[in-house]
Design an enzyme around this catalytic site. Structure first.
Site, PDB file in Angstrom:
ATOM      1  CB  ALA A  13      -0.929   0.005   1.208  1.00 44.78           C
ATOM      2  NE  ARG A  18      12.124   5.179   2.683  1.00 42.71           N
ATOM      3  CZ  ARG A  18      12.154   4.142   3.515  1.00 42.71           C
ATOM      4  NH1 ARG A  18      13.242   3.862   4.182  1.00 42.71           N
ATOM      5  NH2 ARG A  18      11.087   3.353   3.645  1.00 42.71           N
ATOM      6  CG  ASN A 172      12.330  -7.204   9.977  1.00 43.00           C
ATOM      7  OD1 ASN A 172      12.006  -8.313   9.563  1.00 43.00           O
ATOM      8  ND2 ASN A 172      11.455  -6.215  10.159  1.00 43.00           N
ATOM      9  NE  ARG A 336       7.379   0.332 -37.747  1.00 42.06           N
ATOM     10  CZ  ARG A 336       6.702   1.020 -38.678  1.00 42.06           C
ATOM     11  NH1 ARG A 336       7.326   1.416 -39.785  1.00 42.06           N
ATOM     12  NH2 ARG A 336       5.450   1.308 -38.503  1.00 42.06           N
ATOM     13  CE  LYS A 354       3.086  -1.835 -41.255  1.00 46.84           C
ATOM     14  NZ  LYS A 354       1.997  -0.984 -41.662  1.00 46.84           N
ATOM     15  CG  ASN A 380      18.576  -9.331 -55.325  1.00 46.23           C
ATOM     16  OD1 ASN A 380      18.549  -8.182 -54.881  1.00 46.23           O
ATOM     17  ND2 ASN A 380      19.676 -10.063 -55.310  1.00 46.23           N
ATOM     18  CB  ALA A 383      20.751  -0.390 -52.966  1.00 43.36           C
TER      19      ALA A 383
END
Ligand code: UD1
Ligand code: MG
Length: 478
Positions: A13, A18, A172, A336, A354, A380, A383
């Site tokens: 809870a 800190r 503890n 992706r 993608k 193929n 580029a």
């Protein structure tokens, strides 16, 4: 052994002041999971009657995690201390004979350790049994004040330590086993006698011990199991331990890891024998890697499934996709979600994909974007080829057959179909389907003008000579 006489209570809870965070402490992650999830997973195999989480800060989010893992929740509002948290959960705990209490911020605890704690508690007929640890630096933790032998007199919180008690280094862990019949009357006597005006569960220990109840202590076999996460530095330390344990697990199973301290692997990741992970690799989510693969430096794989003998060259970023046996991808490849590279395919540098399937042995070696595409085998792609799959409103598919040759710097404007064995001339902007074995060419025709260049050079040289006469004369005088 099932422990149907035992209820487990996880204290979750608190805000975690800190940590200086807007996220509740138990929702912070270490080792790829939230702190709370780690604790719940350690408890499940005990087969207790029920597991309850006391929640408060960001109760809805914390409840989502707890309930998804079959944990009941009880709301503690406001949070008046660890003892108060138990009182709030009393009704939910019901008539369980034993109660195991764990803080939600100590995620390294292991099931075997909890089992040993409960076994010791039962055997010793104790009122309470504490899990403790001996730390070189016990700062910040409640300290164990021993009575005789195995028994405990009290837990003294750091803020209440007398000067001579500062040397105590048994701490503890906040992991306890209680016998209900003795715990509840003791807890009823605890007063909020501290600067926070909270009811500390730790104060119940001295009361139990004074009443002739036996309070035992079990020292954690690995002190790290007792570590809490109160600060960001604690979180980083715990994360480091989880990562180390996971790497050790994979190495035991036959995975080579180079410079292991630089490699980050999430808990659900699997990898087969003789796979090699180079430095600075991250394997995240539910990534599953086959045998004899090499994942080279700097690559990040998230929810990926790889077959055998796959090579991922350096610095690839890949998510939620499948790569079959023998594929080579990268360097600098980006996959992706929903991409599938079939057996022996090759994806080269600076290629983004993608929702696409690349057939067996097909190659996309350099500088391409391939989206919403189905490609057959042995094709193929030159580029710089780009599939134009988006018109600003909708996404459209591209279909490329088997043995297709796409010349460099082509733009394939979807929706588009290119049949088996077709050729696309380099530099084309293809907007219409290209049937099987056809040539698709879509670019301005080249004009070649004979002698144009030498004539141009002569003209330019002449113009130059007229524009700089003064300079030339000056040079001659000298
Ligand atoms: C606590 C113990 C300390 C022990 C340390 C181990 C007390 C008073 N001190 O200190 O002896 O060495 O754990 O890590 O118990 N929580 C609630 N409701 C509350 C207050 C806390 O559910 O009202 C939860 C927190 O979310 C947390 C756990 O209890 O998960 C422990 O609380 P925390 O504030 O972390 O206690 P520590 O100061 O670490
Ligand atoms: Mg704590």
């Amino acid at each position: 052994m099932a422990n149907k006489d035992t209820a487990i209570l996880i204290l979750a809870a608190g805000k975690g002041t800190r940590l200086k965070s807007s996220t509740a402490k138990v929702l912070h992650k270490a080792g790829g999971r939230t702190l709370l999830e780690h604790v719940i997973r350690a408890c499940h195999p005990l087969g207790a009657k029920k597991i309850i989480a006391v929640i408060g800060h960001q109760a809805e989010k914390v409840a989502d995690i707890a309930e998804a893992l079959d944990v009941e929740v009880v709301l503690q509002q406001p949070q008046n201390g660890t003892g108060h948290a138990l009182l709030v959960a009393k009704r939910a705990i019901g008539n369980a004979k034993y109660i195991i209490v764990l803080p939600g911020d100590a995620p390294l605890v292991r099931t075997e350790t909890l089992r040993a704690l409960l076994a010791k508690h039962r055997k010793g007929n104790a009122a309470a049994t504490l899990l403790t640890a001996v730390l070189a630096d016990p700062a910040g933790y409640g300290r164990i004040l021993r009575k005789a032998g195995d028994t405990v007199a009290a837990i003294i919180e750091e803020s209440q330590l007398a000067p001579e008690q500062r040397e105590l280094n048994e701490i503890n862990s906040s992991i306890y086993c209680f016998t209900s019949a003795q715990l509840w009357p003791a807890l009823a006597q605890v007063k909020p006698d501290n600067k926070h005006r909270e009811i500390y569960l730790t104060d119940a220990i001295a009361i139990l011990s004074a009443k002739d109840g036996t309070v035992l202590a079990e020292i954690a076999p690995d002190a790290r199991e007792a570590l809490g996460c109160n600060t960001r530095a604690d979180l980083a330390g715990v994360d480091r331990t989880f990562r180390e344990w996971k790497r050790e697990e994979l190495m035991r199973e036959g995975v080579t890891i180079q410079l292991p301290e630089t490699v980050v692997i999430d808990p659900d990741v699997k990898a087969g024998e003789d796979t090699v992970l180079e430095p600075c690799v991250q394997l995240l989510g539910k990534t599953k890697i086959g045998e004899r693969c090499v994942i080279k430096t700097g690559s990040i794989l998230h929810d990926m499934v790889l077959g055998d003998e796959v090579t991922i060259e350096p610095h690839c970023v890949m998510t939620s996709s499948r790569i079959d046996d023998g594929v080579i991808a990268g360097p600098f490849a980006r996959l992706r979600p929903e991409t599938h590279l079939k057996k022996g395919a090759r994806v080269g540098n600076f290629v983004e994909m993608k929702k696409s399937t690349i057939g067996e042995g097909s190659k996309v070696p350099h500088l391409s974007y391939i989206g919403d595409t189905k490609m057959g085998s042995k094709s193929n792609i030159g580029a710089g080829t780009i599939t134009c799959n988006y018109d600003g409103f909708h996404k459209y598919p591209t279909s490329i057959g088997n043995r297709v040759f796409v010349g460099s710097d082509s733009t394939l404007v979807a929706p588009l179909r290119i049949g088996d064995g077709a050729y696309i001339a380099a530099g084309s902007a293809i907007t219409e389907n290209v049937p099987a074995d056809a040539l698709g060419i879509a670019r301005g025709r080249q004009a070649t003008k004979k002698g144009w260049a030498s004539k141009k050079r002569r003209e330019l040289a002449g113009a130059n000579a007229h524009s700089k006469p003064a300079k030339a004369k000056r040079k001659k005088k000298r």
